[in-house]
Design an enzyme around this catalytic site. Structure first.
Site, PDB file in Angstrom:
ATOM      1  N   ASP A 148      14.296  -5.361 -19.695  1.00 27.47           N
ATOM      2  CA  ASP A 148      15.708  -5.338 -20.050  1.00 27.47           C
ATOM      3  C   ASP A 148      16.013  -6.669 -20.734  1.00 27.47           C
ATOM      4  O   ASP A 148      16.012  -7.723 -20.083  1.00 27.47           O
ATOM      5  CB  ASP A 148      16.562  -5.158 -18.793  1.00 27.47           C
ATOM      6  N   LEU A 149      16.274  -6.632 -22.020  1.00 27.63           N
ATOM      7  CA  LEU A 149      16.455  -7.857 -22.794  1.00 27.63           C
ATOM      8  C   LEU A 149      17.779  -8.550 -22.490  1.00 27.63           C
ATOM      9  O   LEU A 149      17.997  -9.682 -22.952  1.00 27.63           O
ATOM     10  CB  LEU A 149      16.352  -7.550 -24.287  1.00 27.63           C
ATOM     11  N   GLY A 182      14.426  -4.818 -35.684  1.00 31.78           N
ATOM     12  CA  GLY A 182      15.227  -4.052 -36.629  1.00 31.78           C
ATOM     13  C   GLY A 182      16.660  -3.853 -36.187  1.00 31.78           C
ATOM     14  O   GLY A 182      17.291  -2.842 -36.523  1.00 31.78           O
ATOM     15  N   GLY A 220      24.475   1.806 -41.740  1.00 33.11           N
ATOM     16  CA  GLY A 220      24.050   2.513 -42.940  1.00 33.11           C
ATOM     17  C   GLY A 220      22.767   3.266 -42.685  1.00 33.11           C
ATOM     18  O   GLY A 220      22.100   3.076 -41.662  1.00 33.11           O
ATOM     19  N   HIS A 221      22.416   4.136 -43.618  1.00 37.98           N
ATOM     20  CA  HIS A 221      21.158   4.869 -43.568  1.00 37.98           C
ATOM     21  C   HIS A 221      20.554   4.899 -44.964  1.00 37.98           C
ATOM     22  O   HIS A 221      21.169   4.448 -45.941  1.00 37.98           O
ATOM     23  CB  HIS A 221      21.367   6.282 -43.033  1.00 37.98           C
ATOM     24  N   ILE A 270      20.296   6.986 -47.280  1.00 42.19           N
ATOM     25  CA  ILE A 270      21.126   7.522 -48.364  1.00 42.19           C
ATOM     26  C   ILE A 270      22.108   6.479 -48.882  1.00 42.19           C
ATOM     27  O   ILE A 270      22.395   6.417 -50.093  1.00 42.19           O
ATOM     28  CB  ILE A 270      21.870   8.797 -47.884  1.00 42.19           C
ATOM     29  N   TYR A 299      21.719   3.093 -48.817  1.00 38.49           N
ATOM     30  CA  TYR A 299      21.012   2.045 -49.553  1.00 38.49           C
ATOM     31  C   TYR A 299      20.569   2.562 -50.917  1.00 38.49           C
ATOM     32  O   TYR A 299      20.626   1.836 -51.919  1.00 38.49           O
ATOM     33  CB  TYR A 299      19.816   1.547 -48.748  1.00 38.49           C
ATOM     34  N   ASP A 340      14.184   3.763 -46.606  1.00 37.36           N
ATOM     35  CA  ASP A 340      13.654   3.458 -45.274  1.00 37.36           C
ATOM     36  C   ASP A 340      12.200   2.994 -45.333  1.00 37.36           C
ATOM     37  O   ASP A 340      11.850   1.939 -44.808  1.00 37.36           O
ATOM     38  CB  ASP A 340      13.722   4.700 -44.380  1.00 37.36           C
TER      39      ASP A 340
END
Length: 370
Positions: free
Chosen positions: A65-66, A88, A130-131, A133, A135, A161
């Site tokens: 657990d960070l 990420g 964002g995804h 599409i 970018y 991606d």
């Protein structure tokens, strides 16, 4: 031994392009350890909730657990022995956890810190979601893909991606590792998918400047505007891909199609493309895909059947090349590229449970287990 044998990579579990980057590094021989959340084995693609997930291959798993001091101490401990850390998350998340670049550099000045985001670590869009599409859209790339007079076409999530993201991150990280071996200092690699997509489109910006490329989709040589670089439907609903750009390949194409070269003397004139496209369209619809495959077998006409994903897995040419392998009952692409001396391959199957390799990883890396 893979070409990256001896390189240690610490991966913060997540989704999207970062896992593909880490899979590639693992395929090339790096020792990749993924930090999962306790009791939660992260799958690399939303919806791909199965333990044999190919994108998770090649990893060992530890789980912490960070948000706890124990978890943070564990990651910093592993960071002292790592060559690379890859994360990420959105900008600022790792800093808030006490695991940002400065925190890690304090315990390992040689560490290469790879950061995968959509919009980058700074700029007005950096904090936004964002995804792929998005970018693609903002880089100008999406506008260029599709048929003339129709909406843009989505090229899966391969371009932003995985091309602009995962591959650019891999290149940047490896470049920084090489530099660190001479300088003794690590650095941050800011890999933004929107930057990577723009870079991939460099040639088109150059052609746009010269006037050779029209800023209108479906109007150019390799965007579906040209009749001898396009996809044609066959009699049985299949498709054949035609890419006879060079004159000698185009000549071979005409021979295989049974057409006279004199009829296509104006092939380089865009005004003639609609007329010639109509000829090709009617001709390809006169035979099945299998018939066309036999006609073009062994030729340099640059014509190929459009295979489905399952067809690609079993096509004789792909099987002869060993492009796909079976692992845990899952057919998946084999590691690439290939090397003349170094061996690449899947070194480990995906972890079955989060933290499955915890004791072994800390022992191997010579770090006390918190």
């Amino acid at each position: 031994m893979g070409p990256l044998s001896g390189v240690r990579v610490l991966e913060m579990a997540g989704l999207g392009p970062a896992p593909l980057c880490c899979m590639i590094l693992a395929d090339l021989g790096a020792d990749v350890v993924r930090v999962d959340r306790p009791q939660h084995l992260v799958q690399s693609v939303p919806g791909a909730d199965f333990p044999e997930d190919p994108l998770s291959r090649g990893r060992r798993s530890v789980a912490f657990d960070l948000k706890t001091s124990v978890g943070q101490a564990a990651v910093l401990g592993l960071a002292t022995r790592a060559d690379v850390l890859i994360e990420g998350f959105r900008p600022g998340v790792m800093e808030r956890l006490g695991l940002g670049p400065d925190d890690c550099a304090a315990v390992n000045p040689r560490l290469v810190y790879g950061r995968m985001t959509g919009w980058g670590q700074d700029g007005p869009l950096a904090p936004r979601a964002g995804h792929d599409i998005n970018y693609l859209a903002m880089s100008g790339t999406l506008h260029a893909i599709g048929r003339k007079g129709e909406a843009p076409v989505l090229p899966l999530n391969l371009v932003a991606d995985y091309g602009g993201g995962a591959m650019m991150l891999a290149v940047g990280v490896l470049a920084a590792v090489i530099e660190a071996r001479s300088s003794g200092r690590g650095q941050v690699v800011d890999a933004a998918m929107v930057d990577g997509v723009a870079l991939l489109s460099t040639v088109f910006h150059g052609l746009l400047h010269t006037g050779f490329w029209k800023d209108e989709r479906g109007s150019n040589l390799i965007d579906g505007g040209c009749f001898f670089y396009d996809v044609y439907e066959t009699a049985d609903g299949g498709y054949m891909a035609v890419g006879a750009l060079e004159a000698k390949f185009f000549a071979e194409l005409l021979i295989r199609l049974g057409l006279e070269a004199a009829e296509f003397a104006d092939r380089d004139d865009p005004a003639s493309w609609p007329r010639h496209r109509a000829t090709f369209t009617a001709l390809f619809r006169s035979k099945s895909r299998a018939e066309w495959e036999r006609i073009f077998d062994g030729s340099d006409a640059c014509v190929s059947p459009v295979l489905s994903l399952r067809e690609a897995q079993s096509h004789p040419a792909n099987r002869a090349r060993g492009m796909f392998i079976d692992r845990l009952g899952v057919t998946q692409p084999a590691p690439a590229p290939r090397f003349s001396r170094s061996e690449t391959g899947i070194t480990r199957d995906p972890p079955e449970v989060a933290g499955a390799d915890q004791a072994a990883v800390f022992a191997d890396w010579g770090v006390p287990l918190p």
